[in-house]
Design an enzyme around this catalytic site. Structure first.
Site, short mmCIF file in Angstrom:
data_model
loop_
_atom_site.label_atom_id
_atom_site.label_comp_id
_atom_site.label_asym_id
_atom_site.label_seq_id
_atom_site.Cartn_x
_atom_site.Cartn_y
_atom_site.Cartn_z
N HIS A 128 -0.95 11.30 -1.22
CA HIS A 128 -0.60 10.29 -2.22
C HIS A 128 0.04 10.96 -3.43
O HIS A 128 0.14 12.19 -3.49
CB HIS A 128 -1.85 9.52 -2.65
N ASP A 174 0.82 -1.19 0.00
CA ASP A 174 0.00 0.00 0.00
C ASP A 174 0.87 1.26 0.00
O ASP A 174 1.75 1.44 0.84
CB ASP A 174 -0.91 0.01 1.23
N ASP A 212 1.96 3.40 3.01
CA ASP A 212 0.94 4.45 3.02
C ASP A 212 0.74 5.03 4.41
O ASP A 212 0.82 6.25 4.60
CB ASP A 212 -0.38 3.87 2.51
N ARG A 259 -16.19 9.21 -0.05
CA ARG A 259 -15.53 7.94 0.23
C ARG A 259 -16.08 7.38 1.53
O ARG A 259 -16.28 8.11 2.50
CB ARG A 259 -14.02 8.14 0.30
N SER A 286 -6.36 4.23 -1.77
CA SER A 286 -6.52 2.81 -1.48
C SER A 286 -7.89 2.28 -1.87
O SER A 286 -8.02 1.14 -2.32
CB SER A 286 -6.26 2.54 0.00
N ASP A 337 -4.35 14.54 2.85
CA ASP A 337 -4.51 14.51 1.40
C ASP A 337 -4.10 15.85 0.77
O ASP A 337 -4.16 16.00 -0.45
CB ASP A 337 -5.96 14.19 1.03
N ASP A 365 -1.26 -0.15 -4.69
CA ASP A 365 -2.54 0.46 -5.05
C ASP A 365 -2.42 1.92 -5.45
O ASP A 365 -3.30 2.48 -6.10
CB ASP A 365 -3.54 0.31 -3.90
N HIS A 366 -1.34 2.57 -5.04
CA HIS A 366 -1.08 3.97 -5.38
C HIS A 366 0.29 4.33 -4.82
O HIS A 366 0.91 3.54 -4.10
CB HIS A 366 -2.15 4.91 -4.79
N HIS A 426 2.25 8.72 5.29
CA HIS A 426 1.41 9.90 5.52
C HIS A 426 2.00 10.85 6.56
O HIS A 426 1.55 11.99 6.68
CB HIS A 426 0.00 9.48 5.96
N LYS A 466 -6.10 -1.59 6.86
CA LYS A 466 -6.27 -1.85 5.43
C LYS A 466 -7.07 -3.11 5.15
O LYS A 466 -7.19 -3.54 4.00
CB LYS A 466 -4.90 -1.96 4.74
#
Length: 525
Positions: free
Chosen positions: A470, A16, A411, A270, A66, A158, A452-453, A415, A345
């Site tokens: 991300h 991730d 991930d 989301r 994700s 974000d 996933d990213h 962050h 996750k």
């Protein structure tokens, strides 16, 4: 054309938040000692997959995340995601033609009550977008709504880590341009502190959000800007996502308590960080914390946050439609499956991978390991070893043909935008991957390693400031295959993304992919 047949399992490893970048300076993936991963990328076929924008069904140029990444892997096709659908509905005005919006206007204007907005408060467009909120505020005034209160979950995850009071001041300017109606920010706090828990990891966050936003309890300030400036003076390095809660008050009284007769729109499109508060507002049978006297309000989500149970009942935009997922396809062919991650996750490798459904496909076993509650930069290895232990046991059991695992470290630690912990996270994943590959190779299977990213490969922006968000970078897709099957296929020519993985996994399983899916990343010889 050859048909693939493996004696051992097909194992999908999702790292991730691990993207590809040639830059080194702020790249924890390149700076980490990844003996296994680097060797595998050199030795075996490795494709570079699109994991953002059009490749995962979000607006072009938007970073991946994700949710949409796992959706794409499991869907086998590009599914228009919530962010794109909400963007279209808001920009075209379709959202205001919905029965939900009309019901909100009727209820609030008839009662002379308040319309509340709650959710992650930025234009990051991963969970939500303040642009959507602002357009709803403009329309609400036209529709005669006199009182609006905003309960802002400060982002800094974000978007840059110290973005506020940018978005708050933007809202205040909008209100001024509208003639200063009674539209105010009423409460707030960091998204990693209150309200926005996910996967029921820490209901205490939701309870704190309830006390702050619903009941108006907490440290009081005259304005949101004052609150943020005060917290910054007290802790200059404080990231927005960890901002303590605050309540806006006048004469010692909170200005934004949520009362019976009000309406509330949760602005997140989301689901994962919205569904628990939606449950707190709408469930009659609720025992996660004492809500006190629950206000009887009209609660609406931007979209559904649980499609199986239709939570919440009232929504402004429909949910993505998944026609036939990879796990359904394999289950229909009698293929046993196994999925594992730790709590933070777990929903991605199960719920999102399965097409936003909590229904477990026949023959699938899903296993969750509890995540640490402490900040992940203080535990950057996370539960990599524990989930690997369980995956290896599942591989050895010979019960499952397709197994998948998500390693959250790239991930969740990325962050924080801190190099040393993120390097540690990557190295713990590397050790774990070595164990998986060795076990799969012994049994004559194949390990497919992807992400996933992006995130961990870009911990600073172009100015050198910490970057907690991300990225739009591509991600690796490595085919670790020591069997005779390796001679039967090659990487295909084309521009591939995460949605091409479903047909690829199906082909590796010796089955025909769904005709509606995107083509596989490999060509059979």
């Amino acid at each position: 054309m050859s048909k693939l047949n493996y004696d051992g399992p097909i194992v999908l490893v999702v790292m991730d938040g691990v993207g590809l970048s040639d830059e080194t300076e702020h790249n924890a993936v390149k700076q980490a000692h990844l003996e296994t991963l680097n060797d595998l990328m050199q030795k075996y076929p490795c494709a570079k997959l699109g994991a953002a924008g059009k490749y995962v069904g979000v607006p072009d140029g938007d970073m991946g995340n994700s949710e949409v990444g796992h959706n794409a892997m499991g869907a086998g096709e590009i599914v228009l995601q919530r962010s794109a659908a909400v963007e279209d509905a808001v920009n075209t005005g379709k959202i205001f033609d919905t029965q939900t919006w009309k019901d909100i206007v009727t209820k609030v204007t008839k009662n002379g009550s308040t319309l509340h907005f709650m959710g992650i408060y930025s234009d990051g467009n991963i969970h939500s977008n303040t642009d959507h909120l602002e357009k709803m505020v403009v329309r609400a005034q036209k529709d005669g709504i006199q009182h609006i209160r905003v309960h802002a979950l400060i982002d800094g995850r974000d978007v840059p880590p110290q973005s506020e009071p940018k978005y708050i001041q933007r809202f205040e300017k909008l209100v001024a341009d509208l003639g200063n109606p009674d539209y105010k920010i009423a409460s707030g706090g960091g998204r990693m502190v209150m309200t926005a828990d996910r996967y029921e990891n820490d209901w205490g966050m939701v309870e704190l959000g309830w006390r702050t936003s619903v009941q108006g309890e907490g440290r009081q300030f005259a304005s949101a800007t004052e609150a943020i400036e005060t917290y910054r003076q007290e802790n200059p390095g404080l990231q927005d996502q960890y901002m303590p809660p605050f309540v806006i008050a006048e004469n010692g009284e909170a200005i934004g308590k949520i009362r019976t007769g009000d309406a509330l729109i949760y602005i997140d499109f989301r689901a994962d960080r919205a569904v628990e508060m939606a449950q707190a507002f709408t469930y009659n049978d609720f025992d996660h914390f004492d809500r006190g006297e629950r206000p009887d309000i009209y609660f609406a989500g931007m979209t559904e946050y649980n499609e199986d149970l239709h939570v919440p009942e009232h929504v402004l935009v429909g949910s993505p439609v998944f026609r036939h997922t990879l796990t359904q396809h394999l289950a229909e062919r009698g293929i046993k499956q196994y999925a594992i991650s730790e709590t933070v996750k777990f929903g991605h490798i199960t719920y999102y991978f399965n097409g936003n459904s909590y229904v477990v496909p026949e023959g699938e076993v899903e296993e969750e390991v509890a995540s640490y509650l402490e900040p992940f930069n203080t535990r950057p290895w996370m539960k990599s070893a524990e989930i690997t232990d369980k995956l290896v046991d599942a591989i050895k059991s010979n019960k499952y043909k397709f197994l998948r695992i998500n390693y959250p470290g790239g991930d969740m630690v990325g962050h924080f935008a801190e190099m040393e912990p993120t390097i540690n996270a990557m190295e713990s994943i590397d050790i774990s991957i070595k164990r998986i590959v060795e076990e799969v190779n012994k049994l004559g299977g194949i390990t497919v390693i992807t992400a996933d990213h992006g995130n961990a490969e870009e911990l600073a922006d172009e100015q050198g400031n910490p970057k907690t968000s991300h990225t739009t970078n591509r991600v690796p897709c490595i085919f670790v295959d020591e069997t005779k099957n390796a001679q039967k296929y090659q990487l295909a020519d084309g521009d591939f993304g995460l949605a091409n993985l479903a047909s690829t996994i199906t082909l590796l399983a010796g089955e025909e992919p769904d005709a509606q899916w995107l083509p596989p990343i490999i060509d059979l010889k």
